[in-house]
Each structure stands twice: as structure tokens, then as C-alpha cells.
Design a protein around this motif. Structure first.
Motif, PDB file in Angstrom:
ATOM      1  N   ARG A 192      -7.363   3.776   4.992  1.00 48.92           N
ATOM      2  CA  ARG A 192      -6.152   4.535   4.668  1.00 48.92           C
ATOM      3  C   ARG A 192      -6.208   5.051   3.234  1.00 48.92           C
ATOM      4  NH1 ARG A 192      -0.884   1.380   7.218  1.00 48.92           N
ATOM      5  NH2 ARG A 192      -1.596   1.288   9.383  1.00 48.92           N
ATOM      6  N   TYR A 193      -6.705   4.215   2.319  1.00 52.39           N
ATOM      7  CA  TYR A 193      -6.863   4.670   0.938  1.00 52.39           C
ATOM      8  C   TYR A 193      -7.863   5.813   0.852  1.00 52.39           C
ATOM      9  CZ  TYR A 193      -4.064   1.507  -1.935  1.00 52.39           C
ATOM     10  OH  TYR A 193      -3.023   0.870  -2.559  1.00 52.39           O
TER      11      TYR A 193
ATOM     12  N   TYR B 206      -6.779  -0.851   5.961  1.00 58.71           N
ATOM     13  CA  TYR B 206      -6.080  -0.422   4.759  1.00 58.71           C
ATOM     14  C   TYR B 206      -7.019   0.302   3.801  1.00 58.71           C
ATOM     15  CZ  TYR B 206      -2.114  -3.247   6.265  1.00 58.71           C
ATOM     16  OH  TYR B 206      -1.058  -3.758   6.983  1.00 58.71           O
TER      17      TYR B 206
ATOM     18  N   GLN C   9       0.806  -1.217   0.000  1.00 57.90           N
ATOM     19  CA  GLN C   9       0.000   0.000   0.000  1.00 57.90           C
ATOM     20  C   GLN C   9       0.839   1.267   0.000  1.00 57.90           C
ATOM     21  OE1 GLN C   9      -2.495   1.360   3.444  1.00 57.90           O
ATOM     22  NE2 GLN C   9      -4.167   1.097   1.984  1.00 57.90           N
ATOM     23  N   ASN C  10       1.836   1.344   0.871  1.00 55.54           N
ATOM     24  CA  ASN C  10       2.654   2.552   0.917  1.00 55.54           C
ATOM     25  C   ASN C  10       3.370   2.795  -0.406  1.00 55.54           C
ATOM     26  OD1 ASN C  10       1.921   3.308   3.463  1.00 55.54           O
ATOM     27  ND2 ASN C  10       3.800   2.628   4.462  1.00 55.54           N
ATOM     28  N   ASN C  11       3.825   1.720  -1.060  1.00 56.41           N
ATOM     29  CA  ASN C  11       4.477   1.882  -2.354  1.00 56.41           C
ATOM     30  C   ASN C  11       3.525   2.468  -3.386  1.00 56.41           C
ATOM     31  OD1 ASN C  11       6.834   0.781  -1.333  1.00 56.41           O
ATOM     32  ND2 ASN C  11       6.365  -1.287  -2.026  1.00 56.41           N
TER      33      ASN C  11
ATOM     34  N   ILE D 245       0.828   4.285  -2.795  1.00 56.86           N
ATOM     35  CA  ILE D 245       0.501   5.668  -2.442  1.00 56.86           C
ATOM     36  C   ILE D 245       1.662   6.601  -2.768  1.00 56.86           C
ATOM     37  CG2 ILE D 245       0.078   7.199  -0.477  1.00 56.86           C
ATOM     38  CD1 ILE D 245      -1.690   5.011   0.713  1.00 56.86           C
ATOM     39  N   GLU D 246       2.877   6.184  -2.431  1.00 57.76           N
ATOM     40  CA  GLU D 246       4.047   7.019  -2.723  1.00 57.76           C
ATOM     41  C   GLU D 246       4.188   7.254  -4.221  1.00 57.76           C
ATOM     42  OE1 GLU D 246       7.165   4.845  -0.907  1.00 57.76           O
ATOM     43  OE2 GLU D 246       6.481   5.270   1.142  1.00 57.76           O
TER      44      GLU D 246
ATOM     45  N   PHE E 283      -6.146   8.952   2.022  1.00 59.46           N
ATOM     46  CA  PHE E 283      -5.195   9.372   0.985  1.00 59.46           C
ATOM     47  C   PHE E 283      -5.894  10.046  -0.183  1.00 59.46           C
ATOM     48  CE2 PHE E 283      -3.657   7.517  -3.152  1.00 59.46           C
ATOM     49  CZ  PHE E 283      -2.723   8.497  -3.428  1.00 59.46           C
TER      50      PHE E 283
END
Length: 282
Positions: A223-224, A220, A139-141, A143-144, A227
């Protein structure tokens, strides 16, 4: 103003605008799995798997032509080395291959008509992303990468890389994820040994922020949501879509779920079509 009975019924009905796209997504996943292909989502799916997100591309292209009056020649969806590449100039790199680009009087079209005069109009660009496995790990990848793409896009725009400061184009982000029903409520532990976490990401918010080095965070999926809503609020994206599916519903009439109404497929399509329609006819 209160909504009519017809409007309320329409809002309460599950949407199906991307039904065929989700069906194609599942079929591509099966094909790629049987072929031993690992899918990564977005443009990399095009390179590695070939057709994972083609259904979304086709749905949007058909809607742009039918509902916004777009000339098919103005829609670019090709890979970075194809004759109809959907490449746009970047700021921190040479170019970026988007999944769908709408541009009037594109560079290649001007050359075909006798010469370049810088009159192109970039109307919209859209990025697709999907995740099938390891939602939390990747997920972080995702989003980044998406933050970087958006920042690069607007830096390029401000640098006049789209020929000039044309009216602001529409930037969209469409995500499809693998979630069973109930996954969106599963909390995720967060460690905060240095500085307490933004309470927006915590179950209980500010109340639970200082209860320990390890705290319970939202799922998760939530979190999306945070974001995407923050990216829209910061005007990094003009529209975003968050859809989820699972084997339990893949063969149903409604084969995907919308977890957050503001990030629905219908809302995404409506915003895109409304923007693009203003450019046609010229």
C-alpha cells in the motif's frame, strides 16, 4: 543497452547509504522506550523524542555539502521555534516545519546583509516519517497527513508564497518502517460494501474485485508503494524513499532492507543531489 558487469554487481549489492541513520533510529527508539516516550515519526518525533530521525538529517546534510556543494548556511533543519527553523510558508495554514530545507539567500540571510530584496531561492524540502508499531492502524493517518502536506506545499508555491514562481523546488519524502522479513507479503482484508475497491490494492486485481464484500488486499508495505509511486506520478513528490528494518538485522552490516528498488535510499539521494547540484555554484 546492456549493463556492464560492474553496473550489475552494484545494482545487486544491498545499499548502506543510511546505515548510520538506521543505527541511530534504533538507538533512539530504545532510549525513548526506556524513558517512556511515545514516538510518532516525522517532525513530531523531533518534538516528542528529540533524535529519532536525526541520523537521516545528518546523512542528507553531509551528502548535500560534500556531493552537491551546498553552503552549510543554506541548510535549515531546526524546530519551528529555533533560530534555524526549517519553516516554509503554507497556503492552508501559516507555515509548515519541514525536516530539511535547502534555500539560497534565505530571508534571514538577506536581513543580516542589509535588507530584503525577495531574491531567495527555495531549492528543496524533505519530510521524514517513521512507524515502529501499529503499522496498519496508523497507516492511513500517515498517508493522509503526507498527502495534505504535499498539496499544501504546491498550493503555497502556486500562490507565490515562495516570493515568486521560482524554478520548481524538489520535494522529498523519506519513510522508515518496522517490518520483519516476510511482513511485506502478508495480505490485508478489505471490506467494500459501498463501491468496489481500486483493483490496484487487491491481490488478483480486477479478477478478484467483484468476488465479495470482503476481499484480500495487498500488504501494508505494498500500500505504501502504491501511495508513493502515485504521488511521484502526480508530481506531488519528486522523490520518495521506503526503508524497513527489524531487530533481526539491526546489528548487521546491512541493517535495513529496500523492498522496492525505485524507492531505495540510493535512488532518493541520487535524485536529490542531482537537483540541488544545479544550483551550486551560483
Amino acid at each position: 543497452m546492456s549493463q556492464s558487469k560492474e553496473e550489475l554487481e552494484k545494482v545487486s549489492q544491498p545499499e548502506t547509504v543510511f546505515h548510520s541513520a538506521i543505527d541511530q533510529w534504533w538507538r533512539a527508539k530504545e532510549k525513548n522506550k526506556s524513558n517512556g516516550t511515545t514516538s510518532q515519526g516525522g517532525s513530531r518525533d523531533t518534538n516528542l523524542a528529540g533524535d529519532t530521525m536525526d541520523g537521516f538529517r545528518d546523512t542528507l546534510v553531509n551528502l548535500l555539502i560534500a556531493e552537491a556543494g551546498v553552503d552549510p548556511a543554506d541548510i535549515f533543519t531546526g524546530g519551528q521555534f529555533s533560530s534555524r527553523a526549517s519553516n516554509l510558508p503554507s497556503y492552508f495554514r501559516a507555515s509548515k516545519n519541514w525536516d530539511v530545507v535547502v534555500c539560497k539567500r534565505a530571508f534571514m540571510q538577506q536581513l543580516e546583509r542589509g535588507g530584503y530584496d525577495g531574491s531567495e531561492k527555495l531549492v528543496a524540502a524533505i519530510e521524514f516519517k517513521s512507524q515502529y508499531e501499529s503499522i496498519g492502524n496508523n497507516q492511513n493517518n500517515r498517508i493522509e497527513e503526507s498527502i495534505g502536506n504535499a498539496e499544501d506545499f504546491w498550493a503555497s508555491y502556486e500562490n507565490n508564497n515562495f516570493s515568486r514562481l521560482i524554478p520548481r523546488p524538489w520535494l522529498g519524502y523519506l519513510f522508515v518502517g518496522y517490518y520483519a522479513e516476510g511482513d511485506e507479503t502478508k495480505t490485508v482484508r478489505i471490506k467494500q460494501p459501498v463501491i468496489p475497491t481500486d483493483p490496484a490494492f487487491l491481490v488478483g486485481g480486477e479478477v478478484h474485485r467483484l468476488q465479495g464484500v470482503q476481499v484480500q488486499g495487498h500488504s501494508y508495505a505494498e500500500r505504501y508503494r502504491i501511495f508513493l509511486e502515485r504521488m511521484i506520478a502526480k508530481k506531488r513528490y519528486d522523490g520518495a524513499c521506503f526503508l524497513v528494518s527489524h531487530e533481526d538485522i539491526r546489528s548487521a552490516t546491512v541493517n535495513y532492507r529496500v523492498l522496492f528498488p525505485t524507492l531505495s535510499g540510493a535512488a532518493f539521494v541520487d535524485g536529490l543531489v542531482r537537483h540541488v547540484r544545479a544550483y551550486y555554484p551560483d
